[in-house]
Design an enzyme around this catalytic site. Structure first.
Site, PDB file in Angstrom:
ATOM      1  N   ASP A 181      -0.150  -0.114   8.077  1.00 42.97           N
ATOM      2  CA  ASP A 181       0.307  -0.530   9.415  1.00 42.97           C
ATOM      3  C   ASP A 181       0.120   0.552  10.474  1.00 42.97           C
ATOM      4  O   ASP A 181       0.864   0.598  11.457  1.00 42.97           O
ATOM      5  CB  ASP A 181       1.790  -0.963   9.390  1.00 42.97           C
ATOM      6  CG  ASP A 181       2.058  -1.984   8.320  1.00 42.97           C
ATOM      7  OD1 ASP A 181       1.260  -2.916   8.200  1.00 42.97           O
ATOM      8  OD2 ASP A 181       3.060  -1.842   7.590  1.00 42.97           O
ATOM      9  N   LYS A 206      -5.040   0.318  12.025  1.00 42.31           N
ATOM     10  CA  LYS A 206      -6.455   0.426  11.654  1.00 42.31           C
ATOM     11  C   LYS A 206      -7.286  -0.695  12.262  1.00 42.31           C
ATOM     12  O   LYS A 206      -8.427  -0.489  12.657  1.00 42.31           O
ATOM     13  CB  LYS A 206      -6.612   0.393  10.127  1.00 42.31           C
ATOM     14  CG  LYS A 206      -5.999   1.579   9.426  1.00 42.31           C
ATOM     15  CD  LYS A 206      -6.113   1.472   7.926  1.00 42.31           C
ATOM     16  CE  LYS A 206      -5.315   0.362   7.306  1.00 42.31           C
ATOM     17  NZ  LYS A 206      -3.863   0.497   7.382  1.00 42.31           N
ATOM     18  N   GLY A 236      -2.428  -6.556   6.804  1.00 38.92           N
ATOM     19  CA  GLY A 236      -2.227  -7.296   8.050  1.00 38.92           C
ATOM     20  C   GLY A 236      -2.825  -6.489   9.172  1.00 38.92           C
ATOM     21  O   GLY A 236      -2.262  -5.481   9.577  1.00 38.92           O
ATOM     22  N   HIS A 237      -4.016  -6.868   9.617  1.00 38.90           N
ATOM     23  CA  HIS A 237      -4.693  -6.114  10.671  1.00 38.90           C
ATOM     24  C   HIS A 237      -4.659  -6.921  11.961  1.00 38.90           C
ATOM     25  O   HIS A 237      -5.076  -8.072  11.992  1.00 38.90           O
ATOM     26  CB  HIS A 237      -6.132  -5.796  10.259  1.00 38.90           C
ATOM     27  CG  HIS A 237      -6.202  -4.858   9.079  1.00 38.90           C
ATOM     28  ND1 HIS A 237      -7.351  -4.493   8.450  1.00 38.90           N
ATOM     29  CD2 HIS A 237      -5.211  -4.182   8.440  1.00 38.90           C
ATOM     30  CE1 HIS A 237      -7.081  -3.649   7.469  1.00 38.90           C
ATOM     31  NE2 HIS A 237      -5.782  -3.459   7.438  1.00 38.90           N
ATOM     32  N   GLN A 256      -4.149  -1.030   3.720  1.00 39.99           N
ATOM     33  CA  GLN A 256      -2.959  -0.261   3.314  1.00 39.99           C
ATOM     34  C   GLN A 256      -3.127   1.182   3.813  1.00 39.99           C
ATOM     35  O   GLN A 256      -3.739   1.372   4.853  1.00 39.99           O
ATOM     36  CB  GLN A 256      -2.739  -0.309   1.795  1.00 39.99           C
ATOM     37  CG  GLN A 256      -2.246  -1.658   1.279  1.00 39.99           C
ATOM     38  CD  GLN A 256      -3.336  -2.694   1.173  1.00 39.99           C
ATOM     39  OE1 GLN A 256      -4.346  -2.468   0.552  1.00 39.99           O
ATOM     40  NE2 GLN A 256      -3.137  -3.867   1.773  1.00 39.99           N
TER      41      GLN A 256
HETATM   42  P1  IMP Z   1       1.635  -5.191  -2.898  1.00 38.80           P
HETATM   43  O1  IMP Z   1       0.395  -4.578  -2.342  1.00 38.80           O
HETATM   44  O2  IMP Z   1       1.895  -6.564  -2.368  1.00 38.80           O
HETATM   45  O3  IMP Z   1       1.669  -5.127  -4.400  1.00 38.80           O
HETATM   46  O4  IMP Z   1       2.893  -4.311  -2.403  1.00 38.80           O
HETATM   47  C1  IMP Z   1       3.118  -2.979  -2.849  1.00 38.80           C
HETATM   48  C2  IMP Z   1       3.708  -2.139  -1.720  1.00 38.80           C
HETATM   49  O5  IMP Z   1       2.708  -1.946  -0.720  1.00 38.80           O
HETATM   50  C3  IMP Z   1       4.889  -2.775  -1.000  1.00 38.80           C
HETATM   51  O6  IMP Z   1       5.779  -1.748  -0.583  1.00 38.80           O
HETATM   52  C4  IMP Z   1       4.270  -3.425   0.223  1.00 38.80           C
HETATM   53  O7  IMP Z   1       5.185  -3.576   1.282  1.00 38.80           O
HETATM   54  C5  IMP Z   1       3.200  -2.397   0.544  1.00 38.80           C
HETATM   55  N1  IMP Z   1       2.034  -2.937   1.267  1.00 38.80           N
HETATM   56  C6  IMP Z   1       1.007  -3.636   0.765  1.00 38.80           C
HETATM   57  N2  IMP Z   1       0.110  -3.913   1.716  1.00 38.80           N
HETATM   58  C7  IMP Z   1       0.561  -3.361   2.852  1.00 38.80           C
HETATM   59  C8  IMP Z   1       0.044  -3.270   4.189  1.00 38.80           C
HETATM   60  O8  IMP Z   1      -1.040  -3.743   4.515  1.00 38.80           O
HETATM   61  N3  IMP Z   1       0.823  -2.609   5.084  1.00 38.80           N
HETATM   62  C9  IMP Z   1       2.006  -2.026   4.739  1.00 38.80           C
HETATM   63  N4  IMP Z   1       2.517  -2.078   3.519  1.00 38.80           N
HETATM   64  C10 IMP Z   1       1.802  -2.736   2.571  1.00 38.80           C
END
Ligand code: IMP
Length: 431
Positions: A13, A16, A40-41, A225
């Site tokens: 977040d 990017k 989420g971009h 991420q």
């Molecule tokens: P997962 O990727 O859904 O398995 O989540 C694992 C961790 O990564 C959690 O804390 C999510 O909130 C975090 N996470 C996954 N994708 C994003 C992203 O694009 N932005 C922020 N946090 C993310």
């Protein structure tokens, strides 16, 4: 062979999407190499805001070829929904400019059900996943029982593999998690329909990018991420299940090691995190509310994917330096400078303290941050609204001093700062 890489240096977040959109103006190919629709971009062009989870943010520019690389996990529902959303907004999206790697792995409803069941089973130790089936899809991949995009090209064989996969996960759901199993035939029918729609997009995208680089085309790799969520180098186990750092580009796009022109690290002017896990500079109360926003604006700190309020805190230069090192960042972009306006004093974490010792570098990476207390430097804030500023020299002196201080602590030049969500709200750093 110009290859640029954009990566997040925090817990995702960082903004990017907007920097990829900016750089995509001069790119021929924009490619994502990791993650799935957990990302989420957000890209804001004029009064239109696009929230993308799967399709690269470079898609908004009509001249780009966009690639979903083999390092990704792919949710067909999200993809087809985004294609429809973009088309109805007038963005030309079709298989001629949007290609999916044959070796990317499919996310199924079984993966999502398992992700949710596993989170419940973790109880107090929940990771706070996005519930999108990301971890289980990568688990299927490494267990060598996953479904790849290329499986969709042989309809009969795909049905057989898919049914076996659902049955396998159903037995885990029932026997280990006491959860409801999925209806195999319903999923099989649904995915046969997706396969028919997706076949024209499937390609050897590694070859496509390789040929582009050979022709001198500019390739922009879009990370999802952030470094601190990287499976190996993040705050394990509170991480995602993919490699989110710059070196993962080669593996996640299926290209050999090419010279990289720029590794652009994106950091917010403060720090946020969604989900559980350590966060040494986290703040609460009024400062937190101030940094997070109310949720009324699209840029407020509420998850793009899940809508959860994000945890917020001061910028942590110990973690930032670590992130720059493991990525090989060559330049930084600092986003959301406008959000700091109105804070009398800013705090910047410059070191950690543990057992009477002050340290600048983490001895064993960021997985265990519990022993460390942040050491802050206080800097003066500014009152001015930055959203209309477009030139470095027009930023308040305190804002420039803040950026310079971050730069000093990180040893990497800050090339741009953003002062609002819109495409044009960017200031090039000069002088
Ligand atoms: P997962 O990727 O859904 O398995 O989540 C694992 C961790 O990564 C959690 O804390 C999510 O909130 C975090 N996470 C996954 N994708 C994003 C992203 O694009 N932005 C922020 N946090 C993310």
């Amino acid at each position: 062979m110009p290859l640029d890489i954009v990566v997040g240096t925090q817990w995702g977040d960082e903004g990017k999407g907007r920097i990829v959109d900016l750089l995509a103006a001069k790119a021929d190919i924009v490619a994502r190499f990791n993650g799935g629709d957990n990302a989420g971009h957000t890209v804001t062009v004029g009064d239109r805001t696009f929230k993308l989870h799967l399709i690269p943010s470079g898609i908004i520019h009509p001249h780009t070829i966009c690639v979903l690389g083999n390092g990704m996990v792919f949710n067909p529902v999200t993809f087809l929904h985004e294609v429809e959303m973009l088309q109805s907004a007038g963005v030309a999206v079709d298989p001629s400019r949007l290609r999916i790697s044959h070796a990317a792995h499919l996310i199924t409803p079984a993966h999502r059900a398992l992700d949710q069941a596993q989170e419940i089973a973790r109880g107090k130790e929940q990771i706070g996943t996005t519930g999108r089936g990301i971890g289980p899809a990568y688990t299927s991949k490494t267990a060598r029982s996953g479904l790849r995009m290329e499986d969709m090209l042989d309809t009969t064989e795909f049905q057989r593999k898919l049914c076996r996969h659902i049955e396998e996960i159903n037995s885990l759901l029932i026997k280990i998690y006491g959860a409801e199993p999925l209806e195999v035939k319903t999923v099989a029918r649904e995915y046969a329909n997706y396969a028919a729609h997706l076949q024209p997009y499937i390609d050897d995208t590694g070859m496509l990018i390789h040929r582009g680089l050979q022709k001198g085309q500019r390739v922009l790799a879009e990370g999802a991420q952030g470094t601190l969520l990287d499976l190996d180098h993040g705050t394990y186990p509170y991480v995602t299940s993919s490699a989110a750092i710059a070196p993962a580009v080669f593996n996640g796009l299926g290209i050999g090691v090419h010279p990289v022109e720029r590794v652009i690290g994106v950091t917010k002017s403060f720090q946020t995190r969604v989900g559980a896990g350590p966060f040494p500079t986290e703040v609460f109360g009024r400062t937190a509310e101030r940094l997070r926003g109310t949720g009324k604006n699209p840029w407020d700190e509420f998850g793009t994917t899940t809508g959860r309020p994000r945890r917020v805190g001061w910028l942590d230069s110990v973690l930032l330096r670590y992130a720059l090192r493991v990525n090989g960042v060559t330049e930084l972009m600092v986003t959301k400078m406008d959000i700091l306006s109105g804070l009398t004093t800013l705090r910047l974490c410059v070191a950690y303290q543990s057992a009477g010792r002050t340290i600048q570098e983490l001895p064993l990476g960021p997985a265990n941050l519990a022993p460390f207390e942040p050491v802050y430097e206080e800097l003066p804030g500014w009152e001015e609204d930055l959203r209309e500023v477009r030139r470095w020299e027009d930023l308040p002196e305190a804002a420039r001093a803040y950026v310079r201080r971050v730069e000093q602590f990180c040893g990497v030049p800050v090339r741009r700062v953003s002062v609002g969500p819109e495409r044009s709200q960017v200031v090039e750093v000069s002088g």
